[in-house]
Design an enzyme around this catalytic site. Structure first.
Site, PDB file in Angstrom:
ATOM      1  N   GLU A  89       9.675  -4.210  -0.872  1.00 54.14           N
ATOM      2  CA  GLU A  89       8.867  -5.270  -0.243  1.00 54.14           C
ATOM      3  C   GLU A  89       8.027  -6.051  -1.228  1.00 54.14           C
ATOM      4  OE1 GLU A  89       9.452  -2.362   1.093  1.00 54.14           O
ATOM      5  OE2 GLU A  89      10.341  -2.860   3.028  1.00 54.14           O
ATOM      6  N   HIS A 137       5.495   2.741  12.937  1.00 50.83           N
ATOM      7  CA  HIS A 137       6.403   1.626  13.250  1.00 50.83           C
ATOM      8  C   HIS A 137       5.974   0.850  14.485  1.00 50.83           C
ATOM      9  CE1 HIS A 137       9.013   3.555  10.334  1.00 50.83           C
ATOM     10  NE2 HIS A 137       9.876   2.567  10.422  1.00 50.83           N
TER      11      HIS A 137
END
Ligand code: TPP
Ligand code: TPP
Ligand code: MG
Ligand code: MG
Lengths: 324, 330, 324, 330
Positions: free
Chosen positions: C60, C129
């Site tokens: 990322e 998540h």
């Protein structure tokens, strides 16, 4: 009592706790041989040796992973992240792993660890080395948040943080390291979550944290000279938050001001304002006013930085204008 | 050959474990289809030999760190299958009372120190447990399992370098199942072997093994764990394997070439190991008995889990803090 | 008008902008060949080719570094971070680099880039998540923040974000991907910073965002059945914030409620409450009440998750109890 | 030998640049002592040959990315020294009007795309500029400078792997000055050469050079830049060098062994290069003339900067957004 600097109080607390508990270990970048870039940890390597006081590579995710894994398995690590701005390179360890693991495990694991970091501006280091990010930590469930405003609190609260069984973030303000105060000489431990009323006054409640406490106190003196008496509360901790002391004072004075070093949006003062606006609305005599840095990165030049950070004059002016 | 070292009985035990892991997940998948399990889950069907071989080489007090694809690793450490099924079903009697879910299985009493769902995060954490063992002088070892895709994220690099410099007793095991989620690892990695080809960057030995051969896995595990336990420092092992199914419940894995799937199915660790044991003198009857016992054990744990109560609403705010609560104010 | 799902609206906006401007490029994990793990970007690779639509490694920091460097040199990248929880592994790029570089450069560089991410809970994915982290972005000066509540807004606001010359974070709510709405068929672009009054009522102002908008609307219906008429404001954007619409409504109704999916402390609603408590205090008929998730990580089990996330019933009960 | 390739005139220009960088920082240090410059700053005294050699090999439209230790890299691209002094002094006429400070020098019109103060962050950003050049087909190259300590952080790994897989025209230059801040790099790194020994982990050539020899730096720079420009992909170069002073203003660098300092001072790029040019036939008078011109140029820029006004308070809230303002509400 002995007069110590804020940075000396850091060493005092670490020494006190490492002497009493061999499960306390300390790691970070340039913290051992060099004694820390803010000279807040000199002598620890010499006293406790290279097994308990360790220099790490430039790898903040590794530093906090080491601390977390050690905390899961019987140690009480104290990890230094040199500048709080660098939380951004290890935020996953802080916000997703360290903060959430105990809850996700349904209480099977406990994480007794402390993350110390140099926070805040005022020394012209620019936008990437001057942020006040107490709200970054406050917004994450599972983290306790401490930010001492003076040397005595630094010793007591850092010791309290190390003894606390949960993850605690201790924000040390860069601009306070050189400040001095009388610090209890013997074992000294403060409980987390108790705010401190550092100045009493009946006309308004001013809530401040870390380097904004001396700023608020100076503003209180200025106002006192004009016959305006305000209470100044040193929050000391954001989590647990001492809402009793805050709301109790607001119910007496009817006015609430926050003095925040952070850029405005979603600062810790917003949370406190929202709590007062829900729970003390009937006691309010007027608007809740937040005095913060404008919503900007911190500029580097001394003159520009001074315009952005809340000053005693700005705090006093805002309170004066609001009360009249 | 590696497996000549372990006796037939030991090898029957390895067969049993692989069988338990395989059947546990096949049935879990059916329970999804039946709607008994909700949320997501990531099966390791086809990768059982790695969890089995390493668990067999570990001491009860050693530490396991794994990922969201961690059912096998947790069960292989001796965690109750009923408790794991219960967690997948979100029951009060689940391993974490429903708070963690499939991706976060953890059981410290079994040395299973967690399943982590952010890629890379658990590598430095495993190094931390190893540091603690080194500090406490317990000769415990931490074994950290992760996938091929994880070798391209920063935390991998930070953990490997720091563990090597500190000579920590941690074994990093890359389960190279050839894919990240849906993307072939070869298309996003600068070297052919994502872990093995990087060992030298940390001054470590290049170790590349067949992750579908439990004997080879066990022999390797025994060797690297012994070295780490003796203070010889960490190891990085790349074990080649293959996911029989998709990345998660949501993924039919249609992106995989038919021939590739065919070739790897021919390397399925279970039938191959079964055949090897027969060739080594194991009785068909013995193996069938194991299959039957495992099947019965699993049906019993499913029944146990199915009978568990839903989570107690009263507990939802418990255990954020060590005091058992979650208060953030006085 | 055509009825589209929220996820189809994502493709519609990306297609619209990539067709009109070849400087728009798109990158992320599993976004090209696989069309995204939430199937929000299928067909883009086929239409625009592998040079403009690129799969990345699991990295990322690299994804956002690529986007930032490209934005500094003439491209308009759209980067996908698969789950907003993963902002934690690239937070330095977001908070310290992308957000601050234009200001630090004194305006010498401009960063026209968009970060799309799947945010929020409700699908039993557990604590790592499912987070609602709009406040993470709101608190950083230099980021614009968008969070659409329906397919039409998704198309218009994502297109608006891509055309905006500054860094924009677009939060796509996981639990809304399957929802449908009528979406303008042709070119459709919405300006950032305009809230939407989605339900009118004179007795209270309810401010909501993303998946909390349908929750607040459902609560408004429940209350309507009881003769309580509330206004529901869909904020759409947190930065720029449409304080005119919020304060205008509060001044009419005298009551302010926020419905926030995030854990309580320092949520976006705290900022809005603090603004109202300063600027609309005289119009308030009672407390400002925030309805948020409790300050906890999100549990995985369906029953537990449902207890944590604000529900229409909880919103309605809170408003009912407060108004009476 | 590498330097036989470049003519004496070119080499006199390399001498001049190194001289400008050296004197710029020596004077900046004095301005700190005089209190004209506040805040912090990180000098690269002793490392000038690297910035000089690479800048000489770059096209005007190529991109430079550097760190808080970036004065040399920005000035070597042609940025006005007065503007840099002005920024260090926090003046309105400073390169960023005082908003950025010493650690964040940037001048896009000179291809200097920024100085970054969070270790590792600029490596992926440089890859992004290279990606953009690749996409636009401009044959521009990005050169990214960083230190030895930076090779141990995650962003280094992510940037190197991704740049290699995408074959991006980016050159990663590790200025190995032997220390992170105060800690010797050898004590925190698993390999002897933090960058060179890791090139193979990204499928790249191992390149280790004397960073104090501007001729060797230039020859290497020309070679790797030509390859990248031609579509041959990235390079990772480790250039060995030494910091003459401490990490920053606050650091006396007392932790360094006297002998180590002595040995490295003997390798000071400036006197050595001066001697080499004399040996190659340069006139003492020519070199003295250069020294004098550089000194005059620098005193003039200091005078210019000192005359600059303090930052205009009215501008403090400008330029957060592209519209020139910083409004977050209507
Ligand atoms: C930091 C981060 N990025 C992305 C994801 C989304 N994600 C979950 S699993 C996965 C693939 C991981 O691949 P690999 O490491 O090979 O493990 P495998 O799933 O194959 O076992 C991705 C990208 C994540 N969980 N964390
Ligand atoms: C992520 C991060 N961690 C730590 C620091 C503090 N820090 C600034 S410079 C530095 C040393 C960097 O060493 P190196 O990469 O060798 O560069 P050098 O300073 O030697 O040029 C450190 C640790 C930082 N700026 N960013
Ligand atoms: Mg994989
Ligand atoms: Mg260095």
């Amino acid at each position: 009592m002995a007069e110590l600097t804020y940075r000396a109080a850091v060493v005092a607390a670490l020494t006190q706790e490492m002497e009493r508990d061999t499960s306390v270990v300390f790691l970070g970048e340039d913290v051992a041989a060099a004694g820390g870039v803010f000279k807040a940890t000199p002598g620890l390597l010499e006293q406790f040796g290279p097994v308990r006081v360790r220099d790490t590579p430039i790898a903040e995710q590794a530093i906090l992973g080491l601390a977390m894994g050690a905390a899961m398995t019987g140690l009480k690590p104290v990890a230094e992240i040199m500048f709080s701005d660098f939380f951004a390179v290890c935020w996953d360890l802080i916000a997703n792993e360290i903060a959430k693991t105990r809850y996700m495990s349904n209480g099977q694991v406990t994480l007794p660890l402390v993350i110390r970091t140099a926070n805040g501006g005022g020394i012209h280091f620019g936008a990437q080395h001057s942020q006040s990010v107490e709200n970054w930590a406050m917004m994450i469930p599972g983290l306790k948040v401490v930010a001492p405003s003076n040397a005595a609190d630094m010793k007591g609260l850092l010791a309290g943080a190390i003894r606390d069984p949960d993850p605690v973030i201790v924000f040390e303000h860069k601009n306070l390291y050189a400040t001095k105060a009388d610090v209890p000489a013997g074992e000294y431990v403060l409980p987390l979550g108790k705010a401190n009323i550092v100045h009493a006054g009946s006309q308004a409640t001013v809530v401040a944290l870390a380097a904004m406490v001396p700023v608020a106190l100076r503003a209180a003196e200025i106002l006192e000279g004009e016959g305006i008496a305000v209470t100044v509360i040193d929050l000391r901790c954001l989590v647990p938050l001492d809402t009793e002391t805050i709301l109790g004072s607001v119910r007496e004075t009817g006015w609430l001001f926050t003095v925040e070093e952070n850029p405005r949006l979603c600062g810790w003062g917003a949370e406190i304002a929202s709590i007062a606006a829900e729970e003390a609305i009937d006691s309010l005599s007027g608007p809740i006013v937040r005095i913060t840095s404008p919503h900007l990165p911190l500029p580097a030049a001394e003159e520009l930085e001074a315009l952005v950070l809340p000053s005693p004059e700005r705090v006093a002016d805002t309170i004066r204008r609001t009360l009249r | 050959m590696a497996h000549s070292q372990s006796s037939l009985d030991q090898r029957l035990a390895l067969y049993r474990t692989q069988r338990r892991l395989r059947l546990f997940e096949l049935r879990a998948n059916e329970l999804y289809v039946d709607g008994l399990i909700r949320g997501t889950s990531h099966l390791a069907t086809g990768q059982e030999a790695i969890a089995t071989g390493f668990a067999a080489a570990m001491r009860p007090d050693d530490y396991t760190f794994c990922t969201y694809r961690g059912h096998d690793h947790v069960i292989a450490r001796g965690v109750s299958m009923a408790a794991v099924y219960g967690e997948l079903m979100g029951r009060q009697g689940g391993l974490m009372g429903g708070k963690g879910g499939s991706m976060h299985l953890i059981s410290p009493e079994h040395g299973a120190l967690g399943s982590y769902a952010i890629v890379g995060a658990h590598l430095p954490i495993a190094a931390g447990a190893a540091w603690s063992a080194q500090y406490r002088g317990t000769e415990q070892v931490a074994v950290c399992f992760f996938g091929d895709g994880t070798t391209n994220i920063g935390a991998f690099h930070e953990a490997l370098n720091t563990a090597a410099v500190w000579k920590l007793p941690v074994i990093f095991v890359c389960e190279n199942n050839q894919y990240m989620e849906y993307t072939p690892i070869g298309t996003v990695t600068a070297v052919p072997h994502p872990a093995a080809d990087r060992a030298s960057a940390y001054g470590l030995e290049r170790i590349l093994i067949d992750g579908n051969d439990v004997d080879e896995v066990l022999a390797t595990a025994e060797r690297v764990i012994a070295t780490a336990r003796a203070g010889g420092g960490p190891a990085l092992v790349e074990a080649e394997t293959y996911r029989h199914g998709g990345h998660s419940r949501a993924d039919p894995a249609a992106y995989r070439p038919a021939q590739e799937v065919k070739d790897w199915m021919a390397r399925d660790p279970l039938p191959n190991y079964r055949a090897r044991l027969v060739a080594a003198g194991a009785e068909e009857a013995t193996l069938e008995a194991i299959d039957a016992e495992v099947a019965a054990e699993i049906e019993a744990s499913i029944a146990e889990a199915t009978a568990m109560a839903p989570p107690d609403p009263a507990g939802v705010a418990n255990d954020l803090w060590a005091d058992g609560g979650s208060a953030w104010r006085n």
